[in-house]
Design an enzyme around this catalytic site. Sequence first.
Site, PDB file in Angstrom:
ATOM      1  N   SER A  64       0.842  -1.192   0.000  1.00  0.00           N
ATOM      2  CA  SER A  64       0.000   0.000   0.000  1.00  0.00           C
ATOM      3  C   SER A  64       0.873   1.236   0.000  1.00  0.00           C
ATOM      4  O   SER A  64       2.100   1.144  -0.004  1.00  0.00           O
ATOM      5  CB  SER A  64      -0.892   0.010   1.242  1.00  0.00           C
ATOM      6  N   LYS A  65       0.238   2.382   0.031  1.00  0.00           N
ATOM      7  CA  LYS A  65       0.981   3.648  -0.013  1.00  0.00           C
ATOM      8  C   LYS A  65       2.023   3.732   1.090  1.00  0.00           C
ATOM      9  O   LYS A  65       3.048   4.375   0.932  1.00  0.00           O
ATOM     10  CB  LYS A  65       0.033   4.854   0.120  1.00  0.00           C
TER      11      LYS A  65
END
Length: 487
Positions: A249-250
Amino acid sequence: MNTVPQATRVRFAPSPTGFLHVGGARTALFSWLFARHTGGTFILRIEDTDFERSSDDMVAGILEGMRWLGMDWDEGPFYQSQRLEIYARTVARLIDSGHAYHCFCTREELESRRASAAEAGTVPRYDGRCRSIPQAEAAQRMAQGERAVVRFRVPREGVTTFQDAVFGPMEFANAELEDFVLLRSDGIPTYHLSVVADDLDMRMTHIIRGADHLSNTPKQVLLYHALGASLPVFAHLPLILGPDKTRLSKRHGATSVMAYKDMGIVPEAFRNFLALLGWSPGADAKQPNGPDREIFSTEELIRMFSLDGIAHSNAVFNNDKLAWYNTEYVRAYDPSLLLPLVEEEWRAVDYQPSRDREEILAAIALLQPRARSLKDFASAFLAYFGDRFAMDAAAVKKFLSDAEVRQMLAELGRQYAKLENFTEASTEELLRAFAAEKGIKAGALINGARVALTGQAVAPGLFAVMLYLGQQRVVSRLEAAASLTVE
RNA sequence: GGCGCUAUCGUCUAGGGGUUAGGACGUGAGAUUCUCAAUCUUAAAACACGGGUUCGAUUCCCGUUAGCGCUACCA
Protein backbone atom coordinates in the site's frame (compact mmCIF):
# COMPACT_ATOMS: atom_id res chain seq x y z
CA MET A 1 -17.07 -33.29 -22.38
CA ASN A 2 -16.41 -32.46 -25.96
CA THR A 3 -14.57 -29.19 -25.92
CA VAL A 4 -14.18 -27.24 -29.09
CA PRO A 5 -10.96 -25.21 -29.03
CA GLN A 6 -12.15 -21.78 -28.23
CA ALA A 7 -10.31 -18.52 -28.64
CA THR A 8 -9.54 -17.09 -25.23
CA ARG A 9 -10.99 -13.79 -24.12
CA VAL A 10 -9.36 -12.24 -21.09
CA ARG A 11 -9.90 -8.90 -19.48
CA PHE A 12 -8.20 -6.54 -17.13
CA ALA A 13 -10.87 -4.72 -15.18
CA PRO A 14 -9.42 -2.05 -12.92
CA SER A 15 -11.45 0.23 -10.74
CA PRO A 16 -10.43 3.85 -11.35
CA THR A 17 -10.29 4.72 -7.68
CA GLY A 18 -6.54 5.12 -7.85
CA PHE A 19 -3.66 5.02 -10.29
CA LEU A 20 -2.50 1.77 -11.81
CA HIS A 21 -0.75 0.22 -8.85
CA VAL A 22 1.80 -2.54 -8.71
CA GLY A 23 -0.71 -5.28 -7.93
CA GLY A 24 -3.06 -4.18 -10.67
CA ALA A 25 -0.21 -3.96 -13.13
CA ARG A 26 0.85 -7.52 -12.32
CA THR A 27 -2.72 -8.76 -12.81
CA ALA A 28 -2.87 -6.89 -16.10
CA LEU A 29 0.48 -8.31 -17.15
CA PHE A 30 -0.48 -11.92 -16.42
CA SER A 31 -3.79 -11.44 -18.23
CA TRP A 32 -2.08 -9.83 -21.18
CA LEU A 33 0.64 -12.49 -21.29
CA PHE A 34 -2.01 -15.19 -21.17
CA ALA A 35 -4.05 -13.60 -23.95
CA ARG A 36 -0.99 -13.17 -26.13
CA HIS A 37 0.29 -16.65 -25.36
CA THR A 38 -2.99 -18.22 -26.38
CA GLY A 39 -3.52 -15.93 -29.33
CA GLY A 40 -6.68 -14.67 -27.70
CA THR A 41 -8.24 -11.29 -27.13
CA PHE A 42 -7.28 -8.89 -24.38
CA ILE A 43 -10.00 -6.56 -23.22
CA LEU A 44 -9.81 -3.51 -21.01
CA ARG A 45 -12.81 -2.68 -18.91
CA ILE A 46 -13.09 0.15 -16.43
CA GLU A 47 -15.14 -0.78 -13.38
CA ASP A 48 -16.36 2.65 -12.43
CA THR A 49 -19.60 1.85 -10.70
CA ASP A 50 -18.39 3.46 -7.51
CA PHE A 51 -19.15 6.99 -8.64
CA GLU A 52 -18.00 8.47 -5.37
CA ARG A 53 -14.47 7.24 -5.69
CA SER A 54 -13.96 6.98 -9.45
CA SER A 55 -12.50 9.77 -11.54
CA ASP A 56 -11.44 10.50 -15.10
CA ASP A 57 -7.96 11.36 -13.92
CA MET A 58 -7.60 7.89 -12.52
CA VAL A 59 -8.79 6.36 -15.77
CA ALA A 60 -6.21 8.40 -17.66
CA GLY A 61 -3.57 7.34 -15.19
CA ILE A 62 -4.42 3.69 -15.64
CA LEU A 63 -4.30 3.92 -19.43
CA GLU A 64 -0.97 5.73 -19.17
CA GLY A 65 0.41 2.96 -17.00
CA MET A 66 -0.83 0.28 -19.38
CA ARG A 67 0.84 2.01 -22.30
CA TRP A 68 4.05 2.57 -20.42
CA LEU A 69 4.29 -1.14 -19.74
CA GLY A 70 3.48 -1.88 -23.36
CA MET A 71 0.30 -3.80 -22.63
CA ASP A 72 -1.94 -3.14 -25.57
CA TRP A 73 -5.59 -4.13 -25.54
CA ASP A 74 -7.73 -5.39 -28.39
CA GLU A 75 -11.11 -4.19 -27.18
CA GLY A 76 -12.26 -1.35 -25.00
CA PRO A 77 -11.79 0.43 -22.81
CA PHE A 78 -15.37 -0.26 -21.86
CA TYR A 79 -16.91 1.70 -19.04
CA GLN A 80 -19.38 0.07 -16.73
CA SER A 81 -20.95 3.41 -16.02
CA GLN A 82 -22.13 3.39 -19.63
CA ARG A 83 -23.55 -0.10 -19.50
CA LEU A 84 -26.15 0.29 -16.80
CA GLU A 85 -29.00 -1.10 -18.94
CA ILE A 86 -27.22 -4.41 -19.18
CA TYR A 87 -27.15 -4.76 -15.42
CA ALA A 88 -30.75 -3.64 -15.08
CA ARG A 89 -31.81 -6.27 -17.61
CA THR A 90 -29.81 -8.92 -15.79
CA VAL A 91 -31.37 -8.02 -12.46
CA ALA A 92 -34.85 -8.10 -13.98
CA ARG A 93 -34.17 -11.61 -15.21
CA LEU A 94 -33.01 -12.70 -11.78
CA ILE A 95 -36.07 -11.23 -10.10
CA ASP A 96 -38.38 -12.85 -12.63
CA SER A 97 -36.79 -16.21 -12.09
CA GLY A 98 -37.03 -15.87 -8.34
CA HIS A 99 -33.26 -15.67 -7.85
CA ALA A 100 -33.38 -12.14 -6.54
CA TYR A 101 -35.70 -10.02 -4.48
CA HIS A 102 -36.20 -6.49 -3.20
CA CYS A 103 -35.03 -5.64 0.26
CA PHE A 104 -36.32 -2.59 2.09
CA CYS A 105 -34.00 -2.65 5.05
CA THR A 106 -32.22 0.67 5.42
CA ARG A 107 -28.50 1.06 5.88
CA GLU A 108 -29.10 2.19 9.42
CA GLU A 109 -31.14 -0.88 10.24
CA LEU A 110 -28.51 -3.13 8.73
CA GLU A 111 -25.75 -1.40 10.57
CA SER A 112 -27.42 -1.64 13.94
CA ARG A 113 -28.18 -5.31 13.34
CA ARG A 114 -24.56 -5.89 12.44
CA ALA A 115 -23.47 -4.09 15.56
CA SER A 116 -25.68 -6.15 17.83
CA ALA A 117 -24.61 -9.33 16.10
CA ALA A 118 -21.02 -8.39 16.79
CA GLU A 119 -21.89 -7.74 20.40
CA ALA A 120 -23.63 -11.07 20.72
CA GLY A 121 -20.64 -12.69 19.15
CA THR A 122 -22.59 -14.11 16.24
CA VAL A 123 -21.83 -13.78 12.58
CA PRO A 124 -23.12 -10.47 11.23
CA ARG A 125 -24.92 -11.77 8.19
CA TYR A 126 -28.05 -10.44 6.53
CA ASP A 127 -30.93 -12.44 7.93
CA GLY A 128 -33.04 -12.56 4.80
CA ARG A 129 -36.06 -10.96 6.35
CA CYS A 130 -37.22 -9.39 3.06
CA ARG A 131 -36.96 -12.67 1.20
CA SER A 132 -40.62 -13.48 1.47
CA ILE A 133 -42.06 -10.13 0.47
CA PRO A 134 -44.20 -10.88 -2.60
CA GLN A 135 -43.16 -9.13 -5.78
CA ALA A 136 -46.49 -7.35 -6.03
CA GLU A 137 -46.11 -5.90 -2.57
CA ALA A 138 -42.56 -4.86 -3.30
CA ALA A 139 -43.68 -3.11 -6.46
CA GLN A 140 -46.37 -1.29 -4.56
CA ARG A 141 -44.02 -0.13 -1.83
CA MET A 142 -41.58 1.19 -4.39
CA ALA A 143 -44.36 2.96 -6.23
CA GLN A 144 -45.04 4.75 -2.96
CA GLY A 145 -41.45 5.92 -2.96
CA GLU A 146 -39.85 3.41 -0.69
CA ARG A 147 -36.23 2.70 -1.50
CA ALA A 148 -35.07 -0.83 -2.01
CA VAL A 149 -31.97 -2.76 -2.99
CA VAL A 150 -32.08 -5.99 -4.90
CA ARG A 151 -30.51 -8.97 -3.19
CA PHE A 152 -29.55 -12.34 -4.51
CA ARG A 153 -31.36 -15.29 -2.98
CA VAL A 154 -28.47 -17.52 -1.90
CA PRO A 155 -29.49 -21.14 -1.36
CA ARG A 156 -29.61 -21.84 2.37
CA GLU A 157 -28.05 -25.24 1.96
CA GLY A 158 -25.62 -27.05 -0.22
CA VAL A 159 -22.21 -26.12 -1.44
CA THR A 160 -20.93 -24.08 -4.34
CA THR A 161 -17.90 -25.39 -6.11
CA PHE A 162 -15.60 -24.35 -8.87
CA GLN A 163 -12.20 -25.24 -10.17
CA ASP A 164 -9.55 -22.58 -9.84
CA ALA A 165 -6.77 -22.81 -12.40
CA VAL A 166 -4.24 -21.81 -9.77
CA PHE A 167 -5.59 -23.11 -6.47
CA GLY A 168 -7.46 -26.18 -7.66
CA PRO A 169 -10.89 -27.34 -6.55
CA MET A 170 -12.73 -24.91 -4.31
CA GLU A 171 -15.78 -25.60 -2.21
CA PHE A 172 -17.83 -23.18 -0.15
CA ALA A 173 -20.85 -23.87 2.03
CA ASN A 174 -23.76 -21.74 0.86
CA ALA A 175 -24.75 -21.23 4.46
CA GLU A 176 -21.61 -19.11 4.82
CA LEU A 177 -22.81 -16.72 2.15
CA GLU A 178 -25.34 -14.02 2.76
CA ASP A 179 -27.96 -12.67 0.41
CA PHE A 180 -25.63 -10.11 -1.11
CA VAL A 181 -26.77 -6.92 -2.79
CA LEU A 182 -26.90 -6.87 -6.58
CA LEU A 183 -28.41 -3.48 -7.18
CA ARG A 184 -28.08 -0.54 -4.86
CA SER A 185 -31.08 1.58 -3.99
CA ASP A 186 -29.95 4.17 -6.54
CA GLY A 187 -30.07 1.55 -9.26
CA ILE A 188 -26.30 1.25 -9.60
CA PRO A 189 -25.08 -2.34 -9.64
CA THR A 190 -22.60 -3.67 -7.15
CA TYR A 191 -19.40 -5.38 -8.18
CA HIS A 192 -20.76 -8.92 -8.09
CA LEU A 193 -23.55 -8.16 -10.50
CA SER A 194 -21.67 -5.96 -12.93
CA VAL A 195 -18.67 -8.20 -13.13
CA VAL A 196 -20.73 -11.29 -13.92
CA ALA A 197 -23.08 -9.50 -16.30
CA ASP A 198 -20.14 -8.01 -18.19
CA ASP A 199 -17.99 -11.10 -18.23
CA LEU A 200 -20.97 -12.93 -19.66
CA ASP A 201 -21.87 -10.21 -22.12
CA MET A 202 -18.26 -9.91 -23.25
CA ARG A 203 -17.92 -13.69 -23.49
CA MET A 204 -14.89 -13.96 -21.25
CA THR A 205 -13.31 -17.37 -21.15
CA HIS A 206 -10.82 -16.73 -18.36
CA ILE A 207 -11.07 -14.55 -15.29
CA ILE A 208 -7.59 -13.71 -14.07
CA ARG A 209 -7.59 -11.54 -10.96
CA GLY A 210 -6.16 -11.14 -7.49
CA ALA A 211 -6.66 -13.79 -4.84
CA ASP A 212 -8.51 -11.21 -2.79
CA HIS A 213 -11.44 -12.23 -4.98
CA LEU A 214 -11.20 -15.92 -4.20
CA SER A 215 -13.72 -15.70 -1.38
CA ASN A 216 -16.05 -13.65 -3.58
CA THR A 217 -16.07 -16.17 -6.34
CA PRO A 218 -18.75 -18.53 -4.97
CA LYS A 219 -21.21 -15.64 -5.02
CA GLN A 220 -20.44 -15.06 -8.63
CA VAL A 221 -20.61 -18.74 -9.43
CA LEU A 222 -24.09 -18.74 -7.98
CA LEU A 223 -24.96 -15.87 -10.29
CA TYR A 224 -23.66 -17.75 -13.31
CA HIS A 225 -25.82 -20.70 -12.34
CA ALA A 226 -28.88 -18.53 -11.78
CA LEU A 227 -28.40 -17.03 -15.22
CA GLY A 228 -28.09 -20.45 -16.76
CA ALA A 229 -24.56 -19.72 -17.91
CA SER A 230 -21.53 -21.96 -17.85
CA LEU A 231 -18.52 -20.90 -15.84
CA PRO A 232 -15.41 -19.25 -17.23
CA VAL A 233 -12.05 -20.48 -15.98
CA PHE A 234 -11.11 -18.68 -12.80
CA ALA A 235 -7.43 -18.08 -12.10
CA HIS A 236 -6.64 -16.24 -8.89
CA LEU A 237 -3.27 -14.65 -8.38
CA PRO A 238 -1.47 -14.54 -5.04
CA LEU A 239 -1.05 -11.03 -3.73
CA ILE A 240 1.97 -8.78 -3.70
CA LEU A 241 3.11 -7.69 -0.26
CA GLY A 242 5.32 -4.93 1.07
CA PRO A 243 8.63 -5.63 2.85
CA ASP A 244 6.74 -5.98 6.13
CA LYS A 245 4.62 -8.70 4.52
CA THR A 246 1.43 -6.76 4.72
CA ARG A 247 -0.49 -5.99 1.61
CA LEU A 248 1.34 -3.50 -0.57
CA SER A 249 0.00 0.00 0.00
CA LYS A 250 0.98 3.65 -0.01
CA ARG A 251 2.68 3.10 3.30
CA HIS A 252 5.34 1.18 1.44
CA GLY A 253 6.24 4.10 -0.76
CA ALA A 254 5.83 3.87 -4.50
CA THR A 255 2.65 2.05 -5.27
CA SER A 256 1.72 3.61 -8.61
CA VAL A 257 3.61 2.11 -11.54
CA MET A 258 4.25 5.57 -12.93
CA ALA A 259 6.26 6.34 -9.81
CA TYR A 260 8.72 3.74 -11.05
CA LYS A 261 8.96 5.47 -14.39
CA ASP A 262 9.72 8.63 -12.46
CA MET A 263 12.49 6.78 -10.65
CA GLY A 264 14.23 6.08 -13.92
CA ILE A 265 13.06 2.49 -14.29
CA VAL A 266 12.73 1.30 -17.87
CA PRO A 267 9.44 -0.41 -18.69
CA GLU A 268 10.97 -3.67 -19.90
CA ALA A 269 12.84 -4.08 -16.63
CA PHE A 270 9.72 -3.44 -14.61
CA ARG A 271 7.77 -5.88 -16.71
CA ASN A 272 10.42 -8.58 -16.47
CA PHE A 273 10.56 -8.14 -12.71
CA LEU A 274 6.79 -8.18 -12.36
CA ALA A 275 6.40 -11.27 -14.53
CA LEU A 276 8.58 -13.25 -12.16
CA LEU A 277 6.73 -12.11 -9.06
CA GLY A 278 4.35 -14.96 -8.46
CA TRP A 279 5.10 -16.79 -11.65
CA SER A 280 8.00 -18.95 -12.66
CA PRO A 281 8.92 -20.48 -15.99
CA GLY A 282 10.16 -23.54 -14.11
CA ALA A 283 12.27 -25.81 -16.25
CA ASP A 284 12.19 -23.27 -19.08
CA ALA A 285 14.59 -21.14 -17.07
CA LYS A 286 17.08 -23.93 -16.53
CA GLN A 287 20.31 -23.81 -18.43
CA PRO A 288 22.51 -26.88 -18.81
CA ASN A 289 25.60 -25.05 -17.64
CA GLY A 290 25.33 -22.01 -15.48
CA PRO A 291 22.67 -20.24 -13.49
CA ASP A 292 18.94 -20.20 -14.17
CA ARG A 293 17.82 -17.45 -16.46
CA GLU A 294 16.29 -14.34 -14.97
CA ILE A 295 16.14 -12.04 -17.96
CA PHE A 296 13.46 -12.69 -20.53
CA SER A 297 12.36 -10.73 -23.54
CA THR A 298 8.70 -9.95 -24.05
CA GLU A 299 8.52 -12.59 -26.75
CA GLU A 300 9.99 -15.20 -24.43
CA LEU A 301 7.62 -14.24 -21.64
CA ILE A 302 4.68 -14.62 -23.98
CA ARG A 303 5.92 -17.94 -25.28
CA MET A 304 6.61 -19.41 -21.85
CA PHE A 305 3.72 -18.01 -19.83
CA SER A 306 1.23 -20.45 -18.45
CA LEU A 307 -1.25 -20.53 -15.62
CA ASP A 308 0.49 -23.63 -14.24
CA GLY A 309 3.55 -21.65 -13.27
CA ILE A 310 1.65 -19.29 -11.01
CA ALA A 311 2.65 -19.48 -7.36
CA HIS A 312 0.18 -20.16 -4.57
CA SER A 313 1.74 -17.95 -1.97
CA ASN A 314 2.03 -14.20 -1.71
CA ALA A 315 5.23 -12.49 -2.76
CA VAL A 316 7.12 -9.59 -1.24
CA PHE A 317 7.99 -6.79 -3.62
CA ASN A 318 11.78 -6.57 -3.63
CA ASN A 319 13.09 -3.15 -4.62
CA ASP A 320 16.69 -4.34 -4.75
CA LYS A 321 15.89 -6.94 -7.32
CA LEU A 322 13.94 -4.43 -9.38
CA ALA A 323 16.97 -2.16 -9.29
CA TRP A 324 19.12 -5.05 -10.46
CA TYR A 325 16.79 -5.77 -13.36
CA ASN A 326 16.86 -2.11 -14.27
CA THR A 327 20.62 -2.09 -14.27
CA GLU A 328 20.72 -5.14 -16.51
CA TYR A 329 18.32 -3.58 -18.98
CA VAL A 330 19.86 -0.12 -18.99
CA ARG A 331 23.24 -1.65 -19.75
CA ALA A 332 21.97 -3.99 -22.44
CA TYR A 333 20.06 -1.40 -24.43
CA ASP A 334 21.30 -0.33 -27.81
CA PRO A 335 22.31 3.31 -27.26
CA SER A 336 20.04 4.50 -30.04
CA LEU A 337 17.06 2.90 -28.28
CA LEU A 338 18.10 4.20 -24.90
CA LEU A 339 18.50 7.75 -26.20
CA PRO A 340 14.77 8.58 -26.46
CA LEU A 341 14.27 7.49 -22.86
CA VAL A 342 17.24 9.55 -21.74
CA GLU A 343 15.94 12.54 -23.67
CA GLU A 344 12.69 12.27 -21.80
CA GLU A 345 14.63 12.49 -18.56
CA TRP A 346 16.45 15.57 -19.85
CA ARG A 347 13.19 17.24 -20.74
CA ALA A 348 11.90 16.53 -17.27
CA VAL A 349 14.79 18.44 -15.71
CA ASP A 350 14.86 21.01 -18.50
CA TYR A 351 18.30 20.03 -19.69
CA GLN A 352 19.62 20.47 -23.20
CA PRO A 353 22.70 18.55 -24.28
CA SER A 354 25.15 20.64 -26.24
CA ARG A 355 26.67 17.84 -28.25
CA ASP A 356 25.51 16.25 -31.44
CA ARG A 357 23.69 12.97 -31.78
CA GLU A 358 26.74 10.88 -32.66
CA GLU A 359 28.65 12.15 -29.67
CA ILE A 360 25.68 11.61 -27.41
CA LEU A 361 25.33 8.03 -28.55
CA ALA A 362 29.02 7.51 -27.95
CA ALA A 363 28.68 8.99 -24.48
CA ILE A 364 25.76 6.74 -23.67
CA ALA A 365 27.73 3.71 -24.80
CA LEU A 366 30.65 4.86 -22.67
CA LEU A 367 28.48 5.34 -19.59
CA GLN A 368 26.17 2.34 -19.83
CA PRO A 369 28.45 -0.12 -18.02
CA ARG A 370 28.17 2.07 -14.94
CA ALA A 371 24.57 3.23 -15.19
CA ARG A 372 21.82 1.88 -12.99
CA SER A 373 18.87 3.94 -14.04
CA LEU A 374 17.77 6.55 -16.52
CA LYS A 375 18.28 9.07 -13.76
CA ASP A 376 22.03 8.65 -13.95
CA PHE A 377 22.09 10.19 -17.39
CA ALA A 378 20.14 13.17 -16.19
CA SER A 379 22.24 13.96 -13.14
CA ALA A 380 25.52 12.25 -12.38
CA PHE A 381 26.65 11.89 -15.97
CA LEU A 382 25.72 15.29 -17.38
CA ALA A 383 29.36 16.27 -17.90
CA TYR A 384 29.45 13.99 -20.92
CA PHE A 385 26.62 15.64 -22.75
CA GLY A 386 27.56 19.28 -22.44
CA ASP A 387 29.58 21.76 -20.47
CA ARG A 388 26.86 22.53 -17.97
CA PHE A 389 27.35 20.15 -15.07
CA ALA A 390 27.75 20.22 -11.34
CA MET A 391 30.79 19.20 -9.31
CA ASP A 392 29.91 16.56 -6.76
CA ALA A 393 30.94 18.06 -3.43
CA ALA A 394 31.99 14.77 -1.88
CA ALA A 395 34.07 13.88 -4.92
CA VAL A 396 35.79 17.25 -4.87
CA LYS A 397 36.50 16.93 -1.21
CA LYS A 398 37.88 13.46 -1.61
CA PHE A 399 40.19 14.01 -4.57
CA LEU A 400 40.67 17.75 -5.06
CA SER A 401 41.06 19.13 -1.58
CA ASP A 402 44.82 19.44 -2.04
CA ALA A 403 45.63 22.79 -3.65
CA GLU A 404 48.91 21.42 -4.92
CA VAL A 405 47.09 18.69 -6.82
CA ARG A 406 44.76 21.29 -8.33
CA GLN A 407 47.74 23.33 -9.50
CA MET A 408 49.34 20.24 -10.99
CA LEU A 409 46.16 19.40 -12.86
CA ALA A 410 46.10 22.86 -14.36
CA GLU A 411 49.69 22.46 -15.41
CA LEU A 412 48.89 19.02 -16.81
CA GLY A 413 46.13 20.68 -18.79
CA ARG A 414 48.58 23.06 -20.35
CA GLN A 415 50.76 20.12 -21.34
CA TYR A 416 47.78 18.36 -22.87
CA ALA A 417 47.15 21.49 -24.89
CA LYS A 418 50.47 20.92 -26.58
CA LEU A 419 49.95 17.21 -27.13
CA GLU A 420 49.86 16.57 -30.85
CA ASN A 421 48.39 13.10 -31.08
CA PHE A 422 45.60 13.05 -28.50
CA THR A 423 44.81 9.36 -27.91
CA GLU A 424 44.09 7.10 -24.97
CA ALA A 425 47.66 5.86 -25.02
CA SER A 426 49.32 9.24 -25.39
CA THR A 427 47.23 10.91 -22.72
CA GLU A 428 48.01 8.15 -20.27
CA GLU A 429 51.68 8.20 -21.14
CA LEU A 430 51.86 11.92 -20.64
CA LEU A 431 50.03 11.83 -17.33
CA ARG A 432 52.22 9.08 -15.91
CA ALA A 433 55.40 10.81 -17.03
CA PHE A 434 54.14 14.05 -15.55
CA ALA A 435 53.35 12.33 -12.25
CA ALA A 436 56.78 10.74 -12.11
CA GLU A 437 58.41 14.07 -12.79
CA LYS A 438 56.40 15.72 -10.01
CA GLY A 439 56.99 12.86 -7.63
CA ILE A 440 53.31 12.21 -7.10
CA LYS A 441 51.46 8.96 -7.48
CA ALA A 442 49.76 8.67 -10.85
CA GLY A 443 46.63 7.45 -9.11
CA ALA A 444 46.26 10.68 -7.17
CA LEU A 445 46.45 12.66 -10.37
CA ILE A 446 44.09 10.30 -12.16
CA ASN A 447 41.50 10.56 -9.43
CA GLY A 448 41.79 14.31 -9.31
CA ALA A 449 41.56 14.57 -13.07
CA ARG A 450 38.49 12.40 -13.07
CA VAL A 451 36.68 14.77 -10.76
CA ALA A 452 37.91 17.83 -12.64
CA LEU A 453 36.76 16.35 -15.92
CA THR A 454 33.44 14.78 -14.92
CA GLY A 455 32.48 16.32 -11.60
CA GLN A 456 32.12 12.79 -10.24
CA ALA A 457 34.20 10.28 -8.35
CA VAL A 458 32.75 7.51 -10.48
CA ALA A 459 33.44 7.37 -14.17
CA PRO A 460 34.63 5.11 -16.95
CA GLY A 461 38.37 4.70 -17.40
CA LEU A 462 39.91 8.16 -17.30
CA PHE A 463 41.71 8.02 -20.62
CA ALA A 464 38.63 6.75 -22.42
CA VAL A 465 36.83 9.72 -20.94
CA MET A 466 39.54 12.07 -22.16
CA LEU A 467 39.37 10.66 -25.64
CA TYR A 468 35.63 11.05 -25.67
CA LEU A 469 35.69 14.58 -24.27
CA GLY A 470 38.35 15.72 -26.70
CA GLN A 471 41.51 17.72 -26.23
CA GLN A 472 39.92 21.14 -25.88
CA ARG A 473 37.49 20.22 -23.14
CA VAL A 474 40.11 18.22 -21.28
CA VAL A 475 42.45 21.18 -21.33
CA SER A 476 39.92 23.72 -20.20
CA ARG A 477 38.39 21.54 -17.50
CA LEU A 478 41.81 20.69 -16.08
CA GLU A 479 42.85 24.31 -16.09
CA ALA A 480 39.61 25.21 -14.34
CA ALA A 481 40.66 22.95 -11.48
CA ALA A 482 43.16 25.58 -10.37
CA SER A 483 40.49 28.13 -9.62
CA LEU A 484 38.29 25.66 -7.81
CA THR A 485 37.62 26.55 -4.21
CA VAL A 486 37.34 23.77 -1.71
CA GLU A 487 35.96 24.52 1.70
C1' G B 1 -15.10 -14.51 15.54
C1' G B 2 -16.52 -17.37 10.85
C1' C B 3 -14.89 -18.92 6.02
C1' G B 4 -10.91 -19.33 2.53
C1' C B 5 -5.73 -19.39 0.90
C1' U B 6 -0.56 -20.04 2.02
C1' A B 7 4.17 -21.82 4.38
C1' U B 8 11.97 -23.96 0.85
C1' C B 9 18.00 -19.16 2.42
C1' G B 10 16.58 -11.99 4.68
C1' U B 11 13.74 -11.57 -0.41
C1' C B 12 12.10 -13.82 -5.38
C1' U B 13 12.07 -18.87 -6.54
C1' A B 14 13.50 -24.24 -8.69
C1' G B 15 12.81 -28.99 -7.01
C1' G B 16 10.43 -33.11 -5.23
C1' G B 17 9.37 -40.09 -1.32
C1' G B 18 16.26 -41.45 -1.17
C1' U B 19 19.57 -34.66 -3.89
C1' U B 20 26.13 -32.11 -1.40
C1' A B 21 18.09 -29.05 -1.48
C1' G B 22 19.74 -25.67 -7.32
C1' G B 23 19.57 -20.45 -9.14
C1' A B 24 18.84 -15.02 -8.68
C1' C B 25 18.78 -10.37 -5.65
C1' G B 26 20.89 -8.65 -1.35
C1' U B 27 24.90 -9.43 2.40
C1' G B 28 30.23 -10.83 4.03
C1' A B 29 35.39 -11.76 2.44
C1' G B 30 39.18 -11.50 -1.20
C1' A B 31 41.29 -10.03 -6.02
C1' U B 32 42.08 -5.95 -9.41
C1' U B 33 44.35 -0.52 -8.51
C1' C B 34 42.55 4.62 -12.22
C1' U B 35 37.60 5.68 -9.32
C1' C B 36 33.14 2.14 -8.47
C1' A B 37 27.63 2.21 -8.07
C1' A B 38 32.44 -1.65 -12.77
C1' U B 39 34.59 -6.61 -13.13
C1' C B 40 36.25 -11.45 -11.26
C1' U B 41 36.65 -15.14 -7.28
C1' U B 42 34.57 -16.77 -2.90
C1' A B 43 31.62 -17.46 1.72
C1' A B 44 27.48 -17.55 4.92
C1' A B 45 22.32 -18.34 4.41
C1' A B 46 16.27 -22.27 3.84
C1' C B 47 12.59 -27.07 3.68
C1' A B 48 7.78 -23.20 10.38
C1' C B 49 6.39 -26.92 14.41
C1' G B 50 4.04 -31.66 15.97
C1' G B 51 1.95 -36.09 14.65
C1' G B 52 1.01 -39.84 11.13
C1' U B 53 1.76 -42.94 6.19
C1' U B 54 6.43 -45.24 4.57
C1' C B 55 12.20 -49.13 4.67
C1' G B 56 12.82 -43.80 4.05
C1' A B 57 9.66 -37.55 4.44
C1' U B 58 11.59 -31.22 3.01
C1' U B 59 8.14 -33.60 -0.57
C1' C B 60 1.91 -37.14 0.72
C1' C B 61 -2.09 -36.79 4.90
C1' C B 62 -3.85 -34.55 9.59
C1' G B 63 -3.24 -30.98 13.31
C1' U B 64 -0.76 -26.60 15.51
C1' U B 65 1.28 -21.99 14.73
C1' A B 66 1.98 -17.83 11.83
C1' G B 67 0.87 -14.68 7.67
C1' C B 68 -2.54 -12.97 4.16
C1' G B 69 -7.49 -12.49 2.10
C1' C B 70 -12.93 -12.25 2.34
C1' U B 71 -16.77 -11.39 5.71
C1' A B 72 -20.31 -3.39 2.69
C1' C B 73 -26.06 -0.44 -0.82
C1' C B 74 -16.24 -0.70 -2.33
C1' A B 75 -14.15 -3.07 -6.17
